[in-house]
Structures are given as structure tokens and as C-alpha cells.
Design an enzyme around this catalytic site. Structure first.
Site, PDB file in Angstrom:
ATOM      1  CG  ASN A  10      -1.669   1.296   1.375  1.00  0.00           C
ATOM      2  OD1 ASN A  10      -1.810   2.132   0.532  1.00  0.00           O
ATOM      3  ND2 ASN A  10      -2.308   1.481   2.553  1.00  0.00           N
ATOM      4  CE  LYS A  12      -0.334   3.439   4.589  1.00  0.00           C
ATOM      5  NZ  LYS A  12      -0.203   3.627   5.858  1.00  0.00           N
ATOM      6  CG  HIS A  96      -6.014   1.711   4.862  1.00  0.00           C
ATOM      7  ND1 HIS A  96      -5.607   2.948   5.736  1.00  0.00           N
ATOM      8  CD2 HIS A  96      -4.930   1.012   4.927  1.00  0.00           C
ATOM      9  CE1 HIS A  96      -4.344   2.728   5.959  1.00  0.00           C
ATOM     10  NE2 HIS A  96      -3.954   1.565   5.581  1.00  0.00           N
ATOM     11  CD  GLU A  98      -2.890   5.732   6.314  1.00  0.00           C
ATOM     12  OE1 GLU A  98      -3.158   5.797   5.079  1.00  0.00           O
ATOM     13  OE2 GLU A  98      -2.482   5.201   7.155  1.00  0.00           O
ATOM     14  CD  GLU A 166      -3.724  -2.481   7.247  1.00  0.00           C
ATOM     15  OE1 GLU A 166      -2.474  -2.713   6.943  1.00  0.00           O
ATOM     16  OE2 GLU A 166      -4.377  -1.476   6.722  1.00  0.00           O
ATOM     17  N   GLY A 172       2.065   2.429  10.458  1.00  0.00           N
ATOM     18  CA  GLY A 172       2.843   3.879  10.512  1.00  0.00           C
ATOM     19  C   GLY A 172       3.350   4.042  11.524  1.00  0.00           C
ATOM     20  CB  SER A 211       4.825  -1.221  12.136  1.00  0.00           C
ATOM     21  OG  SER A 211       4.235  -0.008  12.322  1.00  0.00           O
TER      22      SER A 211
END
Ligand code: PGA
Length: 249
Positions: A10, A12, A96, A98, A166, A172, A211
Site C-alpha cells: 500500500n 498510500k 483502510h 486512513e 490492521e 505507520g 508496521s
């Protein structure tokens, strides 16, 4: 290791079309013969055509990080899953964290997007996961259940989809979940999948994301319920992405 693993990158909102072409051309050169394992790249929407051009004759698959639930119309700024399919994409990342937190995507939006992608013959990769407050409050299992039930409700059990667990607090942050936490969450997700879909529940791949790095990939991929990774930061560099893939198989 006998499992078929899926390594999803991913990116991003990183890389431009030129960087996308360069990365993918090198990936094609350096990726070892993966046999039964799969690699899926999620570039930013503006780089999908570049990805499509480089990967069209290859085994490496690609998809969009987010697609709207309608295929065309007055939806300014959205990406059509139909166009992704026309370009040769095979996956859509859906829900996701985010998207959920920064762009207010609800479980209902996630379900509509996953359904639309599936109806087009694309494979939705549905992200679920608890935030830190929910984990510390002991709500992880309930959150995963609610997210999963909502996303799966409109899906066809006969068509493929992938789940990516996740934990939001691990994305991150460099703070990877422990093997015990990953094992437990994946076990819950597997139980739910079997309950919701007795026929195919055992076959649905469950990836871990948050991570993932070369130094933790081996121990995580050894877990029986981990069928691959959704990798953010460490997938932006070819060396670390290849190291994760190589160490896991
Ligand atoms: P990370 O991102 O690997 O940088 O934690 C994972 C993701 O957001 O999918």
C-alpha cells in the site's frame, strides 16, 4: 512453509508515475520466482495507468487504494472501480483505517464499495482493525466482529475477497503487534469468517498489516492464520519489500 502467501504493497499517497514505472520495472527484474505466492501493488490513483503499462504481461497484480461504490456519475474526485478494471486492475483496497478516520468512511460505505468491486469481478481487500482506545478498553473482538459483519453482509460468498487485519495503533507507528496479539485477532477473524460463511470461511486469506518490516516478517508469517501482509512504509523501498517477501516464504 506450505501456505500461499499474498504480499500487498500500500503505497498510500507516495510516488509519481515515473517513480512507479521505475520501481515496478525493478521489481519485475528482482522478484524471485514466487510460484504459488502473490504480489499485489496498490499505487496512488494517478499512477494506476503507469502500473498497468509495466505490469500488464506479468504475474504481479495491482489495484486501487479506494474506489467509489458507483461506476460513473456526478461524484467529483472519486475513482471508478470500472475504470480500474478496464485498465487491468484486479484488486480494490476497501476500508483502510486512513479512509475510515480521515475521510469518515463508515462500515456502510465500506460494504457498498466492497460489493460494487466484487460485482465487477474485482477482489476487495477489506481492512478491519481496532484503535488503541478500543483495544485498551477490551473491545477488540467486538469491533472486529462489527466491521466484518457489516462488510460481508452484501458480498457474494462465491466470489473471492481478502481480509486485512490492521490494528490502527500499529499502522505507520513502528509499533508492531506482538505475535500473540496477531495470532489471537486472526483466530477471532477466522472463527467469524467460518460462522458467516461455513463453506468458504476457511479459505479466505487473512493478511496482517501494521508496521511490517523485514525484521518481523518471518515470525509473523510463521503464524498459522497469517496468509500474508499489507505493507505500507516498508513497501516504498524495493529492498525492504523484497526482504519481507523473501524472509516470509
Ligand atoms: P505501515 O502501513 O506498514 O506503514 O504500518 C500499513 C498500512 O497502512 O496498510
Amino acid at each position: 512453509m506450505k501456505k500461499n502467501l499474498l504480499f500487498a504493497a500500500n503505497w498510500k499517497m507516495h510516488k509519481n508515475p515515473k517513480e512507479t514505472r521505475e520501481f515496478l520495472a525493478q521489481l519485475l527484474e528482482r522478484l524471485p520466482d514466487f510460484k504459488r505466492h502473490q504480489v499485489v501493488i496498490f499505487p496512488p490513483a494517478a499512477c494506476l495507468e503507469a502500473a498497468s503499462q509495466v505490469l500488464s504481461q506479468s504475474e504481479i497484480r495491482w489495484g486501487c487504494q479506494n474506489c467509489y461504490s458507483k461506476n460513473s456519475g456526478a461524484f467529483t474526485g472519486e475513482t471508478s472501480a470500472q475504470v480500474v478494471k478496464d485498465l487491468g486492475g484486479q484488486f480494490v483496497l476497501v476500508g483502510h483505517s486512513e479512509r475510515r478516520t480521515l475521510f469518515a468512511e463508515t462500515d456502510a460505505h465500506v460494504a457498498e464499495k466492497a460489493k460494487n468491486a466484487q460485482e465487477l469481478g474485482l477482489i476487495p481487500m477489506i481492512c478491519i482493525g481496532e484503535n488503541l482506545q478500543q483495544r485498551e478498553g477490551g473491545h477488540t473482538q467486538n469491533i472486529l466482529r462489527a466491521q466484518l459483519e457489516a462488510a460481508l453482509a452484501p458480498l457474494s460468498p462465491a466470489q473471492p475477497f481478502v481480509i486485512a487485519y490492521e490494528p490502527v495503533w500499529a499502522i505507520g507507528t513502528g509499533k508492531v503487534a506482538t505475535v500473540e496479539q496477531v495470532q489471537q485477532a486472526h483466530h477471532w477473524v477466522r472463527q467469524l469468517l467460518v460462522k458467516l460463511n461455513p463453506e468458504k470461511g476457511l479459505d479466505i486469506p487473512i493478511l496482517y498489516g501494521g508496521s511490517v518490516k523485514p525484521d518481523n516478517a518471518k515470525s509473523l508469517s510463521a503464524l498459522p492464520e497469517v496468509f500474508g501482509f499489507l505493507i505500507g512504509g516498508a513497501a516504498l523501498e524495493l529492498d525492504s519489500f523484497l526482504a519481507i517477501c523473501g524472509d516470509s516464504i
